[in-house]
Write an enzyme that holds these catalytic residues in place. Structure first.
Site, mmCIF file in Angstrom:
data_model
loop_
_atom_site.group_PDB
_atom_site.id
_atom_site.type_symbol
_atom_site.label_atom_id
_atom_site.label_comp_id
_atom_site.label_asym_id
_atom_site.label_seq_id
_atom_site.Cartn_x
_atom_site.Cartn_y
_atom_site.Cartn_z
ATOM 1 N N ARG A 189 9.628 2.835 5.547
ATOM 2 C CA ARG A 189 9.307 2.059 6.746
ATOM 3 C C ARG A 189 10.531 1.311 7.255
ATOM 4 N NH1 ARG A 189 5.352 5.473 7.182
ATOM 5 N NH2 ARG A 189 3.678 5.174 5.667
ATOM 6 N N GLU A 312 -1.982 2.287 -4.345
ATOM 7 C CA GLU A 312 -1.347 3.464 -3.741
ATOM 8 C C GLU A 312 -0.574 4.293 -4.776
ATOM 9 O OE1 GLU A 312 -0.763 2.159 0.868
ATOM 10 O OE2 GLU A 312 0.868 1.632 -0.485
ATOM 11 N N ARG A 356 -12.689 -1.144 2.411
ATOM 12 C CA ARG A 356 -11.370 -1.553 1.929
ATOM 13 C C ARG A 356 -11.086 -3.019 2.235
ATOM 14 N NH1 ARG A 356 -5.765 1.418 3.841
ATOM 15 N NH2 ARG A 356 -4.368 -0.337 3.488
ATOM 16 N N ASP A 385 -3.729 -4.034 6.393
ATOM 17 C CA ASP A 385 -2.340 -3.620 6.155
ATOM 18 C C ASP A 385 -1.484 -3.829 7.394
ATOM 19 O OD1 ASP A 385 -0.032 -2.523 5.099
ATOM 20 O OD2 ASP A 385 -0.650 -0.458 5.420
ATOM 21 N N GLU A 413 6.413 -1.168 11.471
ATOM 22 C CA GLU A 413 5.694 0.003 10.983
ATOM 23 C C GLU A 413 4.547 0.388 11.906
ATOM 24 O OE1 GLU A 413 3.148 1.435 7.014
ATOM 25 O OE2 GLU A 413 4.156 -0.522 7.046
ATOM 26 N N TRP A 563 -8.225 6.578 4.280
ATOM 27 C CA TRP A 563 -6.994 6.989 4.945
ATOM 28 C C TRP A 563 -7.277 7.523 6.351
ATOM 29 C CZ3 TRP A 563 -4.540 10.239 0.380
ATOM 30 C CH2 TRP A 563 -4.071 9.363 -0.600
#
Length: 724
Positions: A189, A312, A356, A385, A413, A563
């Protein structure tokens, strides 16, 4: 001594180059430390009358750094040489601590300095025996350096010196920047070239850029850096790399910057020859104690470890049936004899979790009070996130007995990499000023992280900056403003995003009001523009997987549902949004009252967070009076129009700065308009394919079909070395 002399010679050569007004003066390398001749003739005349001499003891590397900053900085700003003196002459800047400067000691500043702590500084204009003096004083040498930068900032922003009196101390203990740099010099990133750290030439050659990196950070009070990726390569702990890290730490030390390392939890297995990394295994604890001792032999002021565990794919204590507290405490015990710290990231999520959003809270709140005193839980500003807009993480205010710090993201990002202008000051202050109500009204996130709410042993703020080898450090020149904003807020979270933006503009570009006002307006709208053309009204996670650059709200059928985009927006023919009330995941219940009630009540929740917490019908009437579908379309089109207004504002500055700098940003804004249209059209067409509703009258039709935009999902306009 030889290394310091070489460093100083290299620094001097670099600084002379930086002060030149031609080749590199306008390329962004100097960031906000340009020190060019003051443009305002009245202020220039005033400052020249009041500043003639500098008295500063050069008795340590930190005071040398302060002197190397102050005298050349003044010469650049005032356009004339500044003499040094050991006397209180008229127009003298008197700099130092009571222990290093007889002049400071003679001014009897005990009352002022007793309020400041080790890092705070005192700046004041005084008349002593008929002599006009500027005093820059602190209890410790690092505070002197911070005071020097603050004084230069006063000149750069054209503040009045007569009658000036400033006292300032940092609000949090650890003001740390995080790098996601890999040992092969690729930056996860990172959008500004290769890693700053040239591991191949270290420790034998220390690039002068390392000094400038330290100067940049120290100028805003940053005092710690975690130099490698949280997805850590265990080799960073080998002797080969620790010797290189020690060379960097030597460069950073005079600027008050402690070096931290991200470490892999499985390092005892991967490089230590053990069969387990179980934190309760005595051999594992012994290995870490030995490794920590080795590090401190090389780096006496080493700060400690940053850890990403059980997240992750990164290993962690869960792999051995242990808790995060047991894992963190084992490392904390190894560091404790050296006063080291563990920054333990709370970024965890389980594919089995139905939401999540809930994961970090559900994982860590039951462990409150079980972490060692030298552990700080590092929590992202929001529960997912670093999305363009998130509600504050419910962990803030929920961990009364666990040191908790905030993690913010400077690298873009989710805001267009190095191609979009998105000043993060408003996002940072939005998070910090959010009220958790943990101890009633006024229990802001800022008061959680500065320790004033719960009395934490250690406090901090972290910013993921990810600069690189690009000449201007950050790719897009305005990403520098977010780095600056993070540092200023970490020092003093009571500052506003607007006043920080104005400071940065004056220090980086121009003090001309005709330039400042349109650019400040552009910066202040840029974050909301990015939200509107990407994910308005509480939509989130609509980006293409992997590179995270463009839109892909249709993403589904990946190995993990969390995801995908459809997991988060849950759009169907009846409505859109994630139900986090009692009829859904009930994540809203993680917040204190009255925050929880406000989020769960459709009549009270802000439109900004609506779809974060509710699945609502397409015809639901918004606060604007529009149906949800019409409001969503309006927001997407508004985002594009905001980018066009940013272009208009920037165009007003033509001729007020150098043509190269003007044209660079103008071109980048054209790219941003292109991408905003792409985001708008792709998202609207996708949601239209779900709800079968027409685009309301008055909006231009998308210029391509949904299939066209779907075909662009894996197209990246810029390279991202982490995604291939």
């Amino acid at each position: 001594m030889k290394r310091r002399l070489v460093r100083k010679l290299l620094f001097g050569a670099a600084f002379i180059c930086l002060l030149s007004t031609q080749a590199f003066a306008q390329d962004g390398y100097r960031m906000w430390l340009s020190y060019d001749l003051i443009e305002n003739p009245d202020k220039l005349s005033e400052y020249r009358e009041m500043i003639n001499y500098v008295s500063i003891p050069l008795s340590s590397p930190t005071l040398e750094a302060a002197g190397e900053e102050l005298t050349p900085g003044l010469s650049g700003l005032l356009g004339e040489d500044i003499a040094t003196t050991n006397q209180m002459q008229n127009g003298t800047i008197v700099v130092g601590t009571p222990g290093t400067s007889d002049l400071i000691a003679g001014l009897s500043l005990d009352d002022e300095l007793n309020q400041l702590g080790p890092e705070g500084y005192f700046i004041e204009h005084r008349v002593v025996d008929g002599n006009h003096l500027m005093i820059i004083a602190s209890n410790e040498e690092i505070g002197v350096l911070y005071g020097v930068f603050a004084f230069l900032r006063q000149l750069q922003t054209l503040q009045d010196l007569e009658g000036l009196s400033l006292k300032s101390s940092p609000k949090v203990e650890f003001r740390v920047v995080n790098h996601w740099d890999n040992l092969d010099r690729l930056v996860e990133r990172g959008y500004a070239g290769l890693s700053l750290w040239d591991w191949g030439s270290l420790p034998h050659y220390e690039d002068p850029r390392y000094v400038d990196y330290a100067r940049i950070n120290a100028s805003v009070g940053i005092n710690a850096t975690a130099i490698n990726n949280v997805n850590a390569d265990p080799k960073i702990l080998t002797d080969q790399f620790l010797t290189k890290v020690a060379a960097l730490a030597d460069v950073f030390r005079p600027y008050g910057i402690q070096t931290f390392l991200s470490v892999s939890f499985n390092s005892p297995v991967d490089i230590g020859g053990l069969e387990t990394a179980d934190p309760l295994n005595p051999d594992v604890a012994d290995w870490w104690e030995s490794k920590v001792d080795e590090i401190y032999e090389k780096i006496p002021d080493f700060g400690g470890f940053l850890v990403k565990a059980d997240s992750e794919g990164q290993p962690g204590p869960h792999g051995y049936g242990r808790t995060h507290a047991e894992g963190a405490n084992m490392l904390a015990d190894a560091l404790a004899p050296h006063d080291g710290i563990v920054f333990w990231r709370a970024f965890v999520y389980d594919p089995a979790q139905t939401d999540r959003f809930r994961e970090a809270y559900d994982e860590f709140v039951p462990l409150d009070g079980q972490f060692a005193d030298n552990v700080i839980l590092q929590v992202k500003n929001g529960p997912i996130d670093f999305q363009p807009r998130e509600p504050f993480s419910p962990l803030f205010g929920a961990m009364e007995e666990t040191n908790t710090m905030i993690e913010l993201q400077v690298t873009q990002e989710y805001f267009g990499f190095d191609l979009h202008l998105a000043y993060m000051g408003p996002l940072f202050t939005e998070a910090l000023t959010s009220d958790t109500y943990a101890k009633g009204e006024g229990s802001t996130v800022a008061r959680v992280v500065d320790g004033s709410l719960f009395g934490y042993e250690h406090t901090g703020m972290a910013g993921v900056i990810n600069p690189g080898s690009d000449r201007n450090w950050t790719g897009h020149p305005f990403v520098q403003s977010s780095w600056y904003s993070f540092g200023r807020l970490a020092w003093d979270h009571t500052l506003t995003a607007e006043e920080i933006a104005e400071e940065w503009i004056q220090m980086t570009y121009s003090t001309d009001e005709e330039f400042i006002e349109p650019v400040k307006e552009m910066m202040m709208m840029s974050r909301d523009a990015g939200v509107n053309y990407r994910m308005p009204i509480g939509l989130t996670h609509l980006y293409a997987q992997g590179h995270h650059y463009g839109p892909a709200p249709w993403t589904a059928d990946l190995p993990r549902p969390d995801w995908t985009a459809v997991y988060y927006h849950k759009a169907d023919e009846n409505g859109v949004g994630f139900d986090r009330t009692a009829t859904g995941s009930n994540a809203v219940d993680q917040y204190q009252e009255p925050v929880a009630s406000r989020f769960r009540d459709l009549n009270r929740i802000s439109d900004d967070y609506l779809l974060w917490f509710h699945h609502v019908s397409w015809d639901y009437e918004m606060n604007t009076g529009r149906p949800l579908w019409n409001e969503l379309v309006h927001k997407y089109y508004s985002g594009v129009e905001q980018v066009r207004e940013m272009q208009n504002l920037w165009n007003r500055t033509e001729g007020l700065i150098g043509s190269q700098r003007f044209e660079e940003v103008k071109s980048l804004l054209e790219i941003q308009e292109r991408d905003a249209i792409h985001w708008r059209n792709a998202c609207i067409l996708y949601f239209q394919s779900v709800n079968n509703l027409p685009i309301p009258n008055g909006y231009e039709a998308p210029d391509h079909t949904l299939d066209y935009y779907k075909a662009l999902e894996h197209t990246k306009y810029v390279p991202d070395p982490w995604y291939n």
